[in-house]
Design a protein around this motif. Structure first.
Motif, PDB file in Angstrom:
ATOM      1  N   LYS A  57       0.810  -1.220   0.000  1.00  0.00           N
ATOM      2  CA  LYS A  57       0.000   0.000   0.000  1.00  0.00           C
ATOM      3  C   LYS A  57       0.846   1.275   0.000  1.00  0.00           C
ATOM      4  O   LYS A  57       0.314   2.374  -0.125  1.00  0.00           O
ATOM      5  CB  LYS A  57      -0.915   0.009   1.241  1.00  0.00           C
ATOM      6  CG  LYS A  57      -2.065  -0.990   1.190  1.00  0.00           C
ATOM      7  CD  LYS A  57      -3.145  -0.550   0.232  1.00  0.00           C
ATOM      8  CE  LYS A  57      -4.375  -1.440   0.335  1.00  0.00           C
ATOM      9  NZ  LYS A  57      -5.481  -0.994  -0.537  1.00  0.00           N
ATOM     10  N   SER A 179       3.422  -2.741  -5.084  1.00  0.00           N
ATOM     11  CA  SER A 179       3.527  -1.288  -5.032  1.00  0.00           C
ATOM     12  C   SER A 179       4.048  -0.733  -6.359  1.00  0.00           C
ATOM     13  O   SER A 179       3.557   0.287  -6.862  1.00  0.00           O
ATOM     14  CB  SER A 179       4.449  -0.863  -3.885  1.00  0.00           C
ATOM     15  OG  SER A 179       4.653   0.526  -3.874  1.00  0.00           O
ATOM     16  N   TYR A 188      -4.427   0.034  -7.495  1.00  0.00           N
ATOM     17  CA  TYR A 188      -4.013  -1.118  -6.694  1.00  0.00           C
ATOM     18  C   TYR A 188      -4.586  -2.379  -7.310  1.00  0.00           C
ATOM     19  O   TYR A 188      -5.805  -2.495  -7.513  1.00  0.00           O
ATOM     20  CB  TYR A 188      -4.494  -0.947  -5.253  1.00  0.00           C
ATOM     21  CG  TYR A 188      -3.920  -1.949  -4.281  1.00  0.00           C
ATOM     22  CD1 TYR A 188      -2.577  -1.893  -3.924  1.00  0.00           C
ATOM     23  CD2 TYR A 188      -4.715  -2.931  -3.700  1.00  0.00           C
ATOM     24  CE1 TYR A 188      -2.035  -2.801  -3.016  1.00  0.00           C
ATOM     25  CE2 TYR A 188      -4.189  -3.839  -2.800  1.00  0.00           C
ATOM     26  CZ  TYR A 188      -2.849  -3.769  -2.460  1.00  0.00           C
ATOM     27  OH  TYR A 188      -2.326  -4.674  -1.569  1.00  0.00           O
TER      28      TYR A 188
END
Length: 314
Positions: A57, A179, A188
């Motif tokens: 994240k 990432s 994402y």
């Protein structure tokens, strides 16, 4: 001052969870193997999930922030310094010396680093470079050394394969890859139905490690007679005082950091030893008392050092 108070509250939270583990051991909740089960589950399952959830994240540029140079240089310096001091004064066995080196250089970047980065520094992403450095470099090197020192055998093939045996590293690399893909694609790529259970499992890592550490305190006395008190005191001095000084020198004079960047590097270098070191000691059944005492004493003294840094640099 409010941020400093919040950080101290974070240390209090950690202490309460450790106390819960101690109480569980005191009343024999979970039976005689509870500590081992918590250690092994966190090592092989929960901690890799936690690393993946955090790093996947994080923006890729935050993971590889230049502050990683400060963290690497200061950690390498104190870890090597302990090995030199051990050869000169303490003469501990190889496996115990490796635990001492890890005790000196390994930062508690998760359960204390994240609250400190959030409440004192205002940016939890600042611990991302430390997570990468420790999991991708120091952890596999340290565990490889422990493998060699405990088995008495050295195999280049096994050393090259060692990173593949480290669940924490595999979880970290997976998070970095995700990432990087997110930075390239703009979104994402892991669906919630997969990410959420990984994150839930990862959330259990810190309390399990802390409670296992608390269980280890049952029936033991830190710095008791027969333990290597000088080596333990040296570890705490290296971790909580020398490492922040080295971080300041590298950040200020070599990289030219000032203000918030300089402050962040020095505060993070003053974090206590990570509970993962005890997890590694338990995994190889070496230096358990040494690891426990170093972690406990550095955790007690770290808030004082961080308070002094806050007073001097702000």
């Amino acid at each position: 001052m409010p941020r400093l108070i919040s950080a101290m509250e974070g240390f209090g939270v950690i202490g309460i969870v450790i106390l819960a583990g101690y109480i569980a051991a005191r009343f024999r909740i979970g039976g005689p193997t509870a500590q081992m089960v918590l250690n092994r589950f966190s090592f092989f399952i929960s901690s890799p999930c936690l690393m993946f959830a955090i790093l996947s994240k994080q923006p890729i540029q935050d993971i590889f922030h230049p502050s990683i140079i400060v963290a690497f240089a200061s950690a390498l310096a104190v870890g090597a310094l302990f090995l030199v001091l051990n050869s000169l004064f303490f003469h501990m066995k190889a496996a115990d010396a490796i635990i001492g080196s890890l005790n000196s250089l390994y930062l508690n970047s998760n359960n204390i680093g994240l609250p400190v980065a959030t409440y004192i520094l205002g940016n939890p992403a600042l611990v991302a470079p430390i997570l990468v450095m420790q999991q991708a470099l120091f952890t596999p090197v340290g565990l490889t050394a422990l493998d060699v020192s405990t088995t008495g055998r050295f195999s280049a093939k096994e050393v090259l394969r060692q990173p593949l045996h480290q669940p924490l590293l595999l979880g970290s690399i997976g998070g970095i890859i995700v990432s990087a893909i997110a930075a390239k694609t703009g979104h994402y790529v892991i669906p919630d139905v997969i990410f959420k259970p990984i994150s839930m499992i990862g959330d259990s890592a810190v309390p399990m490690i802390l409670m296992a550490f608390g269980m280890s305190l049952r029936g033991s006395r830190p710095m008791r007679k027969g333990s290597n008190r000088r080596a333990t005191a040296t570890v705490v001095l290296l971790k909580n005082l020398i490492m922040p000084i080295i971080a300041f020198l590298v950040a200020y004079f070599l990289l030219g950091f000032r203000g918030t960047e300089l402050y962040g590097c020095v505060v993070l270098a003053a974090l206590p030893t990570g509970q993962n070191v005890y997890n590694y000691a338990a995994r190889y059944n070496v230096g358990l008392t040494f690891a426990r005492d170093g972690i406990l004493l550095s955790t007690i003294t770290s808030p004082v050092i961080i308070a002094v840094i806050a007073a001097v640099l702000t």
